[in-house]
Design an enzyme around this catalytic site. Structure first.
Site, short mmCIF file in Angstrom:
data_model
loop_
_atom_site.label_atom_id
_atom_site.label_comp_id
_atom_site.label_asym_id
_atom_site.label_seq_id
_atom_site.Cartn_x
_atom_site.Cartn_y
_atom_site.Cartn_z
N ALA A 106 0.78 -1.26 0.13
CA ALA A 106 -0.12 0.08 -0.01
C ALA A 106 1.03 1.40 0.03
O ALA A 106 1.74 1.53 -0.84
CB ALA A 106 -1.00 -0.05 1.26
N SER A 107 0.72 2.09 0.98
CA SER A 107 1.34 3.51 1.00
C SER A 107 2.94 3.41 1.23
O SER A 107 3.40 4.49 1.03
CB SER A 107 0.50 4.34 1.80
OG SER A 107 -0.72 4.84 1.57
N ILE A 108 3.35 2.56 1.48
CA ILE A 108 4.82 2.37 1.71
C ILE A 108 5.33 2.62 0.22
O ILE A 108 6.59 2.90 -0.11
CB ILE A 108 5.24 0.88 2.34
CG1 ILE A 108 4.88 0.80 3.51
CG2 ILE A 108 6.61 0.77 2.14
CD1 ILE A 108 5.20 -0.69 4.14
N SER A 109 4.56 2.43 -0.85
CA SER A 109 4.88 2.55 -2.19
C SER A 109 5.23 4.21 -2.16
O SER A 109 6.22 4.33 -3.21
CB SER A 109 3.72 2.41 -3.15
OG SER A 109 3.19 1.24 -3.06
#
Length: 490
Positions: A106-109
């Protein structure tokens, strides 16, 4: 004991007709080996305690939220000391989670994308403070309250652009809905390009004037990916895969539904206490902000590469330093980013007081693509909080975190300059890396690569789970502090 060693050695040397002085040398060597063995045994014991306590933290969290599966990894000073899967990656087919399980991060992207943007900045291709219109002409000029405004890359990286998130309004005065209740979270359309994905939001009005209010936005990162394509002359996914290869992140992929990705998990949600499969979604509209898959092992590589870059000291300015040490320092491999770049990413932050939604934790700030808990000592006789850097992730059927506890007092040391205690830990952890079983894995490395890894000073924790809406920050902090307490305290 020393006397016994000495007379035993003396008798042996006399019988063999050798020089008696060899007896004393034998005694010293034997004592040093015994001392080293005792210290190594003590560190092994501390490591085992940290792992056992951490297992309890993880199982308690899984029971609390009802997560079907979870994978955890911890590294200490650049070496992965614990990697383990819990529960199931696929409940229906009873496929267990292992350290190789691939899940949505997810937002670790966003942190991945920030690293790619930072590399282009270092190459002189990007300027944080230029109008994005110079880079992305496909994005229209914007205005706020009838006034023409400028959006910069810095605004986008800090979530200060005013570009909306998944909701087109601020939902005032009623509380905003959570992400998983918003229709855009469940997009199934395949977007053929980053530019096409801009159509989702590019014509919508700004919710704030750029630079004035924090508004967490994944769409803003789609715009960042369009900018990266323009300045690099490459497709965004191709650019990212090139960066992943540089870091050895061979198990990190775009979340493409029809592609065969081995060890990919299934994803779940609980409704009224009952476990269900999540609906199909297509993440091609948000590669940069939430569209990648990875393993905890690859997250460890990324986190340690960032800490290495943060601590790396490139110049040798000490004229009194001997030539041998100067040469060793100069031969040290540089980081994926310059130290000053990572310092900007982790220290140029937007503080909580400027936040208008509930995305960040109470004490968190947001840097250039990272959540930052700065060094803080609020009250006398109370704990002084050390620097914590992380990014959480929430997706359909998945939650994640990469949590870093970098040593802010360290620069990458000259080879051979580590303290005795650091060397003791190093030997012990490398020894442990030789052991594995069905659900616990460590990584064995050769001496040369291990020396490079051991240059990192700090703790990294990665956690991924195939359950939606699971808060993992406190669990990651507990694990980091557990290993820090047992392995890095004097």
């Amino acid at each position: 004991m020393r006397i016994n060693y000495f007379f035993a050695a003396l008798a042996a040397t006399v019988i063999r007709g050798e020089n008696p002085s060899e007896a004393l040398r034998f005694t010293d060597v034997k004592q040093k080996k015994d001392k080293k063995k005792k210290k190594q045994s003590k560190i092994d014991k501390h490591l085992e305690v940290a792992i056992q306590n951490s297992k309890q933290y993880v199982t308690q969290k899984m029971e609390e939220v009802g997560a079907p599966g979870m994978v955890v990894a911890v590294s200490v000073d650049g070496k992965t000391v614990w990697k383990q899967g819990f529960g199931y990656a696929d409940v229906e087919n009873k496929v267990p989670c292992t350290p190789s399980t691939v899940m949505r991060v997810a937002s670790i992207s966003k942190s991945f994308t920030a690293m790619a943007a930072a590399r282009l900045m270092e190459e002189g291709k990007l300027d944080l403070d230029k109008n994005i219109q110079e880079y992305a002409q496909s994005f229209p000029e914007k205005s706020y309250n009838g006034e023409k405004v400028t959006i910069t890359l810095r605004h986008l990286l800090l979530h200060l652009s005013g570009i909306r998130h998944y909701s087109k309004t601020l939902d005032k005065p009623k509380p905003p809905k959570i992400e998983s209740e918003l229709s855009e979270y469940y997009i199934t359309k395949q977007y053929s390009s980053v530019t096409e994905a801009l159509a989702l939001f590019k014509d919508d009005p700004l919710l704030y004037k750029p630079g004035e209010e924090f508004l967490y936005t994944t769409h803003g990162w789609t715009l960042i990916s369009a900018i990266l394509e323009e300045v690099s002359g490459r497709d965004f996914l191709s650019l990212m895969q090139d960066n992943f290869r540089r870091l050895g992140m061979n198990e990190t992929y775009a979340d493409v539904h029809n592609k065969l990705i081995y060890n990919r998990s299934r994803y779940y949600i609980r409704k009224n206490g009952k476990l269900e499969n999540v609906p199909y979604v297509n993440n091609s509209y948000k590669w940069a902000g939430g569209g990648f898959l990875s393993t905890v092992g690859d997250l460890m590589k990324f986190g340690n590469a960032m800490m290495y870059s943060y601590q790396y000291k490139a110049d040798v300015s000490n004229n009194n330093e001997n030539e041998e040490n100067k040469e060793k320092t100069q031969n040290r491999t540089p980081g994926i980013l310059k130290a000053e770049t990572v310092h900007k990413m982790w220290h140029q932050v937007v503080h909580r007081k400027r936040e208008r939604n509930s995305k960040l934790n109470e004490n968190a700030s947001y840097g250039l693509g990272w959540e930052v808990y700065p060094v803080m000592e609020q009250f006398g006789c109370c704990p002084k909080w050390q620097l914590e850097v992380c990014h959480t992730g929430g997706a359909i059927g998945a939650s994640s975190i990469l949590f870093l506890l970098p040593d802010t007092n360290s620069h990458i040391p000259v080879q051979g300059s580590t303290s005795d205690r650091e060397n003791e830990i190093e030997v012990s952890l490398c020894k442990l890396a030789l052991h594995s079983d069905s659900d616990v894995q460590q990584t064995s490395v050769n001496k040369d690569s291990n020396e490079k890894q051991c240059a990192v000073k700090g703790i990294a924790v990665a956690i991924i789970t195939n359950m939606q809406s699971v808060g993992l920050t406190q669990l990651a902090r507990d694990l980091a502090q557990e290993f820090d307490k047992n392995l890095r305290s004097d």
